[in-house]
Design a protein around this motif. Structure first.
Motif, short mmCIF file in Angstrom:
data_model
loop_
_atom_site.label_atom_id
_atom_site.label_comp_id
_atom_site.label_asym_id
_atom_site.label_seq_id
_atom_site.Cartn_x
_atom_site.Cartn_y
_atom_site.Cartn_z
N TRP A 176 0.83 -1.20 0.00
CA TRP A 176 0.00 0.00 0.00
C TRP A 176 0.86 1.25 0.00
O TRP A 176 2.03 1.21 0.39
CB TRP A 176 -0.89 0.04 1.24
N PRO A 177 0.27 2.37 -0.37
CA PRO A 177 1.00 3.64 -0.23
C PRO A 177 1.19 3.98 1.24
O PRO A 177 0.43 3.54 2.11
CB PRO A 177 0.08 4.65 -0.93
N VAL A 178 2.23 4.77 1.52
CA VAL A 178 2.46 5.23 2.89
C VAL A 178 1.24 6.04 3.34
O VAL A 178 0.70 6.85 2.60
CB VAL A 178 3.73 6.08 2.95
N GLY A 179 0.79 5.78 4.56
CA GLY A 179 -0.35 6.52 5.10
C GLY A 179 -1.66 5.75 5.08
O GLY A 179 -2.63 6.17 5.71
N ARG A 180 -1.69 4.64 4.37
CA ARG A 180 -2.91 3.83 4.35
C ARG A 180 -2.80 2.75 5.42
O ARG A 180 -1.85 1.94 5.40
CB ARG A 180 -3.12 3.19 2.98
N TYR A 181 -3.78 2.71 6.32
CA TYR A 181 -3.75 1.77 7.44
C TYR A 181 -5.06 1.00 7.53
O TYR A 181 -6.12 1.50 7.15
CB TYR A 181 -3.51 2.51 8.76
N SER A 182 -4.95 -0.22 8.07
CA SER A 182 -6.14 -1.04 8.27
C SER A 182 -5.88 -2.03 9.39
O SER A 182 -4.76 -2.14 9.91
CB SER A 182 -6.52 -1.77 6.98
N THR A 183 -6.93 -2.76 9.74
CA THR A 183 -6.78 -3.83 10.72
C THR A 183 -5.95 -4.95 10.12
O THR A 183 -5.93 -5.17 8.91
CB THR A 183 -8.16 -4.35 11.13
N LEU A 184 -5.29 -5.70 10.98
CA LEU A 184 -4.43 -6.79 10.53
C LEU A 184 -5.27 -8.03 10.22
O LEU A 184 -6.29 -8.27 10.86
CB LEU A 184 -3.39 -7.11 11.60
N ALA A 185 -4.80 -8.82 9.26
CA ALA A 185 -5.57 -9.98 8.80
C ALA A 185 -4.62 -11.05 8.30
O ALA A 185 -3.45 -10.80 8.02
CB ALA A 185 -6.54 -9.57 7.70
N GLY A 186 -5.15 -12.26 8.16
CA GLY A 186 -4.36 -13.35 7.61
C GLY A 186 -5.21 -14.59 7.42
O GLY A 186 -6.29 -14.73 8.01
N PHE A 187 -4.71 -15.51 6.60
CA PHE A 187 -5.45 -16.74 6.31
C PHE A 187 -5.31 -17.76 7.43
O PHE A 187 -4.26 -17.86 8.08
CB PHE A 187 -4.98 -17.34 4.99
N VAL A 188 -6.37 -18.52 7.63
CA VAL A 188 -6.36 -19.62 8.58
C VAL A 188 -5.62 -20.80 7.94
O VAL A 188 -5.88 -21.16 6.79
CB VAL A 188 -7.80 -20.04 8.95
N GLU A 189 -4.71 -21.39 8.69
CA GLU A 189 -3.93 -22.50 8.15
C GLU A 189 -4.64 -23.84 8.40
O GLU A 189 -5.49 -23.93 9.30
CB GLU A 189 -2.54 -22.52 8.79
N PRO A 190 -4.32 -24.88 7.61
CA PRO A 190 -4.93 -26.19 7.82
C PRO A 190 -4.71 -26.68 9.25
O PRO A 190 -3.61 -26.55 9.81
CB PRO A 190 -4.20 -27.08 6.81
N GLY A 191 -5.76 -27.23 9.84
CA GLY A 191 -5.66 -27.77 11.18
C GLY A 191 -5.60 -26.73 12.28
O GLY A 191 -5.25 -27.05 13.42
N GLU A 192 -5.98 -25.49 11.96
CA GLU A 192 -5.88 -24.39 12.92
C GLU A 192 -7.27 -23.84 13.25
O GLU A 192 -8.10 -23.68 12.36
CB GLU A 192 -5.01 -23.28 12.34
N SER A 193 -7.51 -23.53 14.51
CA SER A 193 -8.76 -22.90 14.89
C SER A 193 -8.71 -21.41 14.54
O SER A 193 -7.64 -20.84 14.33
CB SER A 193 -9.02 -23.07 16.39
N LEU A 194 -9.88 -20.78 14.49
CA LEU A 194 -9.93 -19.35 14.21
C LEU A 194 -9.21 -18.56 15.29
O LEU A 194 -8.48 -17.60 15.01
CB LEU A 194 -11.38 -18.89 14.10
N GLU A 195 -9.43 -18.94 16.55
CA GLU A 195 -8.81 -18.22 17.65
C GLU A 195 -7.28 -18.33 17.60
O GLU A 195 -6.56 -17.35 17.85
CB GLU A 195 -9.33 -18.75 18.99
#
Length: 317
Positions: free
Chosen positions: A198-217
């Motif tokens: 992203w361009p400098v100055g653009r911010y958002s909440t952090l995110a990522g994909f759930v891996e196999p065998g992993e709970s959401l938490e």
């Protein structure tokens, strides 16, 4: 008959833009081998056309074309039936015709727009319909061959299954779950990150994909620490919405930080910052900070923490 979910039972984030739905998907009808033969050409069957992820929109409504008087194409997907209160009569069957790469005669009675362009302006039926059509269209575009042997697959079950004619294996549309998190500290400050893309100055909440065998938490705790260096606890589910760009389901959480020291990973995340409400509002109004757009669950998470709609940059009011 499938149930709709647009009226009650929402978690804290409420009815998110792309999570709205007012369609009976009619899943029990997909297995009927003669489904399209039975419904094509009837007054009660309409066609949603898509081309490279866009559909025809007029007056903030998806333009549904009649199937009557048209030859039945091969690349159809059954999207479901309209329910009471929709723009078309209850019980109307709606099918998707994807024109991408195909020369076809279509009445261009509207403007070709993508889901991001018009999502906030659509009715619940049309928003859900567009999200469904975009997701299934994206899947068909990139899953044309059997992952086991490479043979080109055939389409079955109203467009919701691809079968390999060589080994008989069935393949279903995929959805990739991803967590997205509003992290707060002991002072109720919000953690936002600047992606390396992203361009400098653009911010958002952090995110990522759930891996196999992993709970959401577990995914919440792992992803936040990996991207920001912040350890969190007490993940709490806030809501979800499809993100068919191309195939994600965004699962929103909030979590509490055990400390405030940040170490961005330097690969996916360039910078992370803690914001008070006043700091975020001032940054947005001055134009120093840009945040996620209105159709994203990230925006909903930020505004839930903020307590109201975010301010606009001063020049846009």
């Amino acid at each position: 008959m499938s149930t709709t979910t647009h009226a009650t039972g929402f978690p804290p984030l409420g009815g998110l833009t792309l999570a709205r739905s007012a369609m009976d998907r009619g899943c029990e009808r997909r297995s009927q081998a003669v489904l399209f033969d039975d419904i094509w050409g009837l007054d009660s069957t309409c066609v949603m056309v898509m081309d490279a992820g866009k559909t025809l929109v007029r007056d903030n409504k998806i333009v549904l074309q009649p199937s009557l008087g048209r030859s039945m194409p091969e690349n159809l997907v059954y999207l479901g039936r309209a329910v009471a209160g929709a723009e078309v009569p209850e019980g109307t069957d709606i099918v998707l015709e994807d024109l991408t790469g195909i020369t076809a005669e279509v009445k261009n009675d509207g403007e070709w727009l993508g889901l991001r362009d018009v999502a906030t302006l659509l009715s619940p039926q049309d928003a859900g319909l567009f999200a469904e059509a975009a997701a299934i269209s994206n899947w068909h575009a990139v899953h044309t061959h059997c992952p086991r042997c490479g043979t080109r697959t055939t389409v079955e079950s109203g467009g919701w299954v691809r079968r390999c004619p060589a080994d008989g294996s069935e393949h279903y549309p995929r959805t990739d779950p991803a967590i997205i998190v509003s992290v707060v500290d002991a002072e109720d400050r919000l953690l936002l990150g600047n992606s390396a893309s992203w361009p400098v100055g653009r911010y958002s909440t952090l995110a990522g994909f759930v891996e196999p065998g992993e709970s959401l938490e577990a995914a919440v705790i792992r992803e936040i620490e990996e991207e920001s260096g912040v350890v969190v606890h007490s993940p709490q589910y806030m809501g979800s919405q499809p993100w068919p760009f191309p195939s994600s389901l965004m699962l929103g959480f909030t979590a509490v930080a055990t400390g405030t020291e940040t170490v961005p990973d330097g690969v996916e995340i360039r910078d992370v910052r803690w914001f008070t409400r006043a700091e975020l509002a001032q940054g947005i109004e001055s134009g120093e900070i840009q945040v996620a757009g209105g159709i994203s669950i990230a925006r909903a998470l930020i505004e839930h923490w903020y307590g109201s709609a975010l301010p606009e940059p001063l020049g846009r009011k």
